[in-house]
Design an enzyme around this catalytic site. Structure first.
Site, PDB file in Angstrom:
ATOM      1  N   GLU A   1       3.271  -5.765   5.465  1.00  0.00           N
ATOM      2  CA  GLU A   1       3.622  -5.011   4.252  1.00  0.00           C
ATOM      3  C   GLU A   1       4.602  -3.898   4.577  1.00  0.00           C
ATOM      4  O   GLU A   1       5.473  -3.559   3.772  1.00  0.00           O
ATOM      5  CB  GLU A   1       2.339  -4.480   3.589  1.00  0.00           C
ATOM      6  CG  GLU A   1       1.584  -5.638   2.930  1.00  0.00           C
ATOM      7  CD  GLU A   1       0.085  -5.461   2.832  1.00  0.00           C
ATOM      8  OE1 GLU A   1      -0.417  -4.343   3.022  1.00  0.00           O
ATOM      9  OE2 GLU A   1      -0.594  -6.472   2.574  1.00  0.00           O
TER      10      GLU A   1
ATOM     11  N   SER B   1      -6.958 -13.033   4.331  1.00  0.00           N
ATOM     12  CA  SER B   1      -8.014 -13.620   3.493  1.00  0.00           C
ATOM     13  C   SER B   1      -9.298 -13.942   4.249  1.00  0.00           C
ATOM     14  O   SER B   1     -10.004 -14.897   3.901  1.00  0.00           O
ATOM     15  CB  SER B   1      -7.495 -14.864   2.756  1.00  0.00           C
ATOM     16  OG  SER B   1      -6.482 -14.482   1.829  1.00  0.00           O
TER      17      SER B   1
ATOM     18  N   HIS C   1       2.514  -3.884  10.432  1.00  0.00           N
ATOM     19  CA  HIS C   1       1.902  -4.713   9.385  1.00  0.00           C
ATOM     20  C   HIS C   1       3.011  -5.330   8.524  1.00  0.00           C
ATOM     21  O   HIS C   1       4.022  -4.686   8.255  1.00  0.00           O
ATOM     22  CB  HIS C   1       0.949  -3.876   8.526  1.00  0.00           C
ATOM     23  CG  HIS C   1       0.080  -4.733   7.659  1.00  0.00           C
ATOM     24  ND1 HIS C   1       0.542  -5.293   6.489  1.00  0.00           N
ATOM     25  CD2 HIS C   1      -1.194  -5.161   7.815  1.00  0.00           C
ATOM     26  CE1 HIS C   1      -0.436  -6.028   5.959  1.00  0.00           C
ATOM     27  NE2 HIS C   1      -1.490  -5.965   6.734  1.00  0.00           N
TER      28      HIS C   1
ATOM     29  N   LYS D   1      -5.604  -0.393   3.419  1.00  0.00           N
ATOM     30  CA  LYS D   1      -4.300  -0.308   2.726  1.00  0.00           C
ATOM     31  C   LYS D   1      -4.306   0.907   1.783  1.00  0.00           C
ATOM     32  O   LYS D   1      -4.950   1.906   2.106  1.00  0.00           O
ATOM     33  CB  LYS D   1      -3.983  -1.637   2.023  1.00  0.00           C
ATOM     34  CG  LYS D   1      -4.148  -2.822   2.991  1.00  0.00           C
ATOM     35  CD  LYS D   1      -3.660  -4.128   2.455  1.00  0.00           C
ATOM     36  CE  LYS D   1      -3.884  -5.217   3.505  1.00  0.00           C
ATOM     37  NZ  LYS D   1      -3.331  -6.505   3.122  1.00  0.00           N
TER      38      LYS D   1
ATOM     39  N   GLY E   1      -4.115 -11.558   1.199  1.00  0.00           N
ATOM     40  CA  GLY E   1      -4.447 -11.249  -0.188  1.00  0.00           C
ATOM     41  C   GLY E   1      -4.339 -12.439  -1.132  1.00  0.00           C
ATOM     42  O   GLY E   1      -4.341 -12.271  -2.344  1.00  0.00           O
TER      43      GLY E   1
ATOM     44  N   GLU F   1      -1.218 -12.298  11.519  1.00  0.00           N
ATOM     45  CA  GLU F   1      -1.481 -12.305  10.083  1.00  0.00           C
ATOM     46  C   GLU F   1      -0.370 -13.079   9.378  1.00  0.00           C
ATOM     47  O   GLU F   1       0.703 -12.517   9.100  1.00  0.00           O
ATOM     48  CB  GLU F   1      -1.514 -10.870   9.533  1.00  0.00           C
ATOM     49  CG  GLU F   1      -2.617 -10.019  10.110  1.00  0.00           C
ATOM     50  CD  GLU F   1      -2.998  -8.892   9.161  1.00  0.00           C
ATOM     51  OE1 GLU F   1      -4.191  -8.808   8.832  1.00  0.00           O
ATOM     52  OE2 GLU F   1      -2.125  -8.125   8.727  1.00  0.00           O
TER      53      GLU F   1
ATOM     54  N   ASN G   1      -8.808  -2.920   7.166  1.00  0.00           N
ATOM     55  CA  ASN G   1      -7.574  -2.219   6.800  1.00  0.00           C
ATOM     56  C   ASN G   1      -7.636  -1.993   5.293  1.00  0.00           C
ATOM     57  O   ASN G   1      -7.500  -2.938   4.518  1.00  0.00           O
ATOM     58  CB  ASN G   1      -6.358  -3.088   7.173  1.00  0.00           C
ATOM     59  CG  ASN G   1      -5.059  -2.519   6.649  1.00  0.00           C
ATOM     60  OD1 ASN G   1      -5.012  -1.370   6.197  1.00  0.00           O
ATOM     61  ND2 ASN G   1      -3.998  -3.315   6.708  1.00  0.00           N
TER      62      ASN G   1
END
Ligand code: 13P
Length: 243
Positions: A93, A204, A91, A15, A165, A159, A13
């Protein structure tokens, strides 16, 4: 659904990363024929060409509707028309930045399925929720609120928000416990079909920890952010898949 070694799916992904220069990475990923990558919308058409049919290309999001007055949005039907084969929905985010609700994520999953895309549906708890002992309850709520009616082409991605991250990952025991918990919910919802759906881990993942994470029972693959931006990174993760 095309899977890689030992049936595992390795999905990148990107992003909001990648300009045309990054197409060289897609070209290099085509050394294998089992990688999946979701570049930004702007690169999807060119990435399909760069991958030469060997890299499966998908969208990072899509709208609940097929077309209409929704400035700046892209539909699942548009992705399918380009030749994309999957879409990521829900997701974390987007759940936080765009305040997407479970109901909206569920509608997006339905739209993706209607366009005959594989749908990667993401769930995961925050650190605060984990520390409060609520991780499994939060993930179950997200899952039951966002699952589509039908399991066709469905893939779940667990996730944990605090692992994205950050370089931090849950222990393999915690990943195994959460994946088993998700599996039980999928079986309760979809019966035998729920037993067969891939459940990816994301957060990660890198070439150094991939082998351990991918060896956990019920981990059907990885959804990879930062380490997927180079072909070397994503290929090293795919090569770490245990037999
Ligand atoms: P990182 O691998 O950069 O932690 O991102 C994970 C992720 O959010 C993939 O969707």
């Amino acid at each position: 659904m095309k899977t890689g070694r030992a049936g595992r799916l390795i999905v990148g992904n990107w992003k909001m990363n990648g300009t045309r220069a990054a197409l060289a990475e897609i070209r290099a990923m085509a050394a294998r024929d089992d990688l999946w990558v979701a570049p930004p919308f702007t690169l999807i058409h060119a990435a399909l060409e760069a991958g030469g049919g060997r890299v499966r290309i998908g969208g990072q999001d899509s709208h609940v509707r097929d077309f209409g007055a929704h400035t700046g949005c892209v539909s699942a039907a548009m992705l399918a028309d380009l030749g994309a084969s999957f879409v990521i929905v829900g997701h974390s985010e987007r759940r936080s930045d765009q305040r997407e609700s479970d109901a909206e994520v569920r509608a997006k999953a339905h739209a993706g399925q209607a366009a005959e895309l594989d749908v990667i549906l993401c769930v995961g708890e925050t650190l605060e929720q984990r520390d409060a002992g609520r991780a499994e309850a939060v993930v179950a709520d997200q899952l039951m609120g966002s699952l589509p009616d039908d399991p066709a082409g469905l893939i779940i991605a667990y996730e944990p928000v605090w692992a994205i991250g950050t370089g931090r990952t849950p222990t393999v025991a915690d990943v195994g416990a959460m994946h088993a918990h998700i599996r039980a919910r999928l079986v309760a919802q979809f019966g035998d079909a729920g037993a067969a759906l891939p459940i990816l881990y994301g957060g990660s993942v890198n070439p150094g920890n991939a082998a351990a994470l991918l060896a956990v029972p019920e981990v059907g693959g990885a959804l990879v952010g930062g380490a997927s931006l180079t072909a070397a990174g994503l290929i090293a993760i795919a090569e770490a898949v245990p037999d």
